[in-house]
Design an enzyme around this catalytic site. Structure first.
Site, PDB file in Angstrom:
ATOM      1  CD1 TRP A 123     -12.101  16.537 -34.546  1.00 42.40           C
ATOM      2  CD2 TRP A 123     -10.796  15.792 -36.141  1.00 42.40           C
ATOM      3  NE1 TRP A 123     -13.082  16.141 -35.494  1.00 42.40           N
ATOM      4  CE2 TRP A 123     -12.206  15.665 -36.482  1.00 42.40           C
ATOM      5  CE3 TRP A 123      -9.866  15.448 -36.987  1.00 42.40           C
ATOM      6  CZ2 TRP A 123     -12.479  15.038 -37.643  1.00 42.40           C
ATOM      7  CZ3 TRP A 123     -10.088  14.918 -38.167  1.00 42.40           C
ATOM      8  CH2 TRP A 123     -11.496  14.446 -38.527  1.00 42.40           C
ATOM      9  CG  ASP A 207      -6.442  18.732 -39.663  1.00 37.04           C
ATOM     10  OD1 ASP A 207      -6.761  19.038 -40.709  1.00 37.04           O
ATOM     11  OD2 ASP A 207      -7.020  18.151 -38.817  1.00 37.04           O
ATOM     12  CE  LYS A 243     -15.025  21.605 -39.772  1.00 35.35           C
ATOM     13  NZ  LYS A 243     -15.797  20.966 -38.809  1.00 35.35           N
TER      14      LYS A 243
HETATM   15  C1  LMR Z   1     -15.916  18.807 -35.289  1.00 31.98           C
HETATM   16  O1  LMR Z   1     -14.848  18.467 -34.734  1.00 31.98           O
HETATM   17  O2  LMR Z   1     -17.022  18.898 -34.697  1.00 31.98           O
HETATM   18  C2  LMR Z   1     -16.070  18.704 -36.883  1.00 31.98           C
HETATM   19  O3  LMR Z   1     -14.732  18.763 -37.308  1.00 31.98           O
HETATM   20  C3  LMR Z   1     -16.817  17.528 -37.514  1.00 31.98           C
HETATM   21  C4  LMR Z   1     -16.127  16.308 -37.236  1.00 31.98           C
HETATM   22  O4  LMR Z   1     -16.041  15.715 -38.175  1.00 31.98           O
HETATM   23  O5  LMR Z   1     -15.711  15.756 -36.067  1.00 31.98           O
END
Ligand code: LMR
Length: 390
Positions: A123, A207, A243
């Site tokens: 992420w 996480d 989520k």
């Molecule tokens: C995503 O990866 O789309 C979600 O976790 C929203 C975000 O905060 O990035």
């Protein structure tokens, strides 16, 4: 006077802005990880609606303590660890998962940790959060990127990267429903990962943003966390209720610190919280507390998160079927992956072609399957088919 160069936008929210600005009546968002129902609408869980009705109004605008709501934190521990292991676990409420990661990384930087590692890929905000906390950032091997059509963890290089991290480095691991790849380690692989973290004396941050979304069962999705708990290692878990409760904008989360010194760690985090935003918002944690604290509402929640996860699994099967039909290639990886996201293997160029036809996904080729439904599936697959076929 201010004189600043332009700051690049966050890719997830920039994409959302582009989507919102697109006038096309047939536009489709598979960008941001936010669940939509089979008609493409945001979902308010029925357990959340019921909880809202039950929450009294007389104290709703009062301050929470800096550490947050004690009852919410106890219920969050129970969900995470199976029961509330009170003795060497202390907790602080956080501004969802991101806020929990911030508190954790900032604390680590204050106590002399220099470097943090996250998976490649991960992420995008893991990097920004780490740098913002004053830590050096690097990545460890995660997915075998040479064979995306049959996705698997490159466990040999993953373990060897863990082995070569300097002692006292921090490592961010995603507890389940890995973002962006949708590929999680197996139970045996988790055992090896836990062992390596112990060997290298790493600060582990779990996480935990998708509990319930990966397998459909919140309990099964906490397998990795429970393995760390029974290993006796010190570690941190950052939980998000965005989520799995559909409470994206409420910023509900918790950090659980597992250590004989957990109370002092949380006290240090409280200092960081006080000097950053003072104390957490109350409405979202009131909702989660009311749901998890009621046998009946908790049952409703487990069912509803299971249904959301199941709908995503059904969409995966249909996407695979349709794409295999239109492209003639194998799209098995779409059904092998779990959780909200599919790492499709589309190149940036192919993603841009999809955007030209108002189908939005991240540049990395990550599709939020939570945005796919019976009504838009055909079009998404046609557009992807054309992009990969050209
Ligand atoms: C995503 O990866 O789309 C979600 O976790 C929203 C975000 O905060 O990035």
């Amino acid at each position: 006077m201010f004189s600043l160069p332009p700051t690049p936008e966050d890719p997830v929210f920039a994409l959302n802005r582009l989507f919102n600005a697109d006038p096309s009546p047939t536009k489709i968002s598979c960008g941001i990880g936010a669940y939509r129902d089979n008609s493409g609408n945001p979902t308010v869980l029925s357990c959340v609606k019921k909880a809202k009705d039950l929450i009294g109004s007389s104290t709703q605008n009062e301050y929470l303590p800096i550490s947050g709501d004690a009852e919410f934190l106890s219920l969050s521990r129970e969900l995470c660890f199976g029961s509330d292991p009170s003795s060497n676990v202390s907790s602080i409420q956080s501004l969802s998962g991101t806020g929990g990661l911030y508190l954790s990384l900032k604390l680590l930087s204050q106590i002399g940790c220099k470097k943090v590692y996250a998976s490649n890929p991960t992420w995008g905000n893991h990097k920004s959060l780490s740098l913002n906390a004053g830590l050096e950032y690097s990545t460890y091997t995660y997915l075998d990127l040479t064979n995306l059509s049959s996705p698997s963890i490159d466990i040999t290089n993953f373990l060897s990267d863990l082995s070569s991290m300097p002692i006292n480095s921090a490592v961010i691991l995603q507890a389940c429903g890995h973002n962006p790849t949708g590929v999680d380690p197996t139970s045996e692989q988790w055992d090896m990962i836990v062992e390596k973290c112990r060997e290298r004396k790493l600060y582990v941050i779990m996480d935990n943003a998708y509990q319930g979304f990966a397998s459909g069962s919140p309990e099964s999705d906490s397998l990795s966390i429970r393995k760390f708990l029974s290993s006796g290692l010190d570690f941190l878990v950052c939980c998000s209720y965005a989520k799995n409760f559909g409470l994206y904008g409420q910023r509900v989360g918790a950090v659980h610190v597992v250590s004989a010194d957990s109370k002092n760690v949380v006290d240090a985090m409280k200092q960081i919280a006080r000097a950053t935003y003072s104390n957490p918002p109350k409405h979202g944690s009131d909702i989660v507390k009311t749901v998890l604290g009621s046998e009946e509402l908790k049952k409703d929640w487990v069912r509803e998160v299971g249904e959301m996860s199941e709908r995503i699994r059904e969409m995966r099967s249909k996407i695979r079927e349709k794409l295999e039909e239109t492209t003639g290639g194998s799209w098995k990886h779409v059904t092998d992956q779990i959780g909200m996201f599919s790492y499709t293997g589309l190149s940036k160029e192919q993603v841009m072609k999809c955007r030209e036809e108002s189908v939005y996904m991240l540049e990395s080729g990550r599709v939020s399957v939570a945005g796919v439904n019976e009504g838009n599936l055909e079009r998404i697959c046609d557009v992807i088919g054309r992009a990969v076929g050209e």
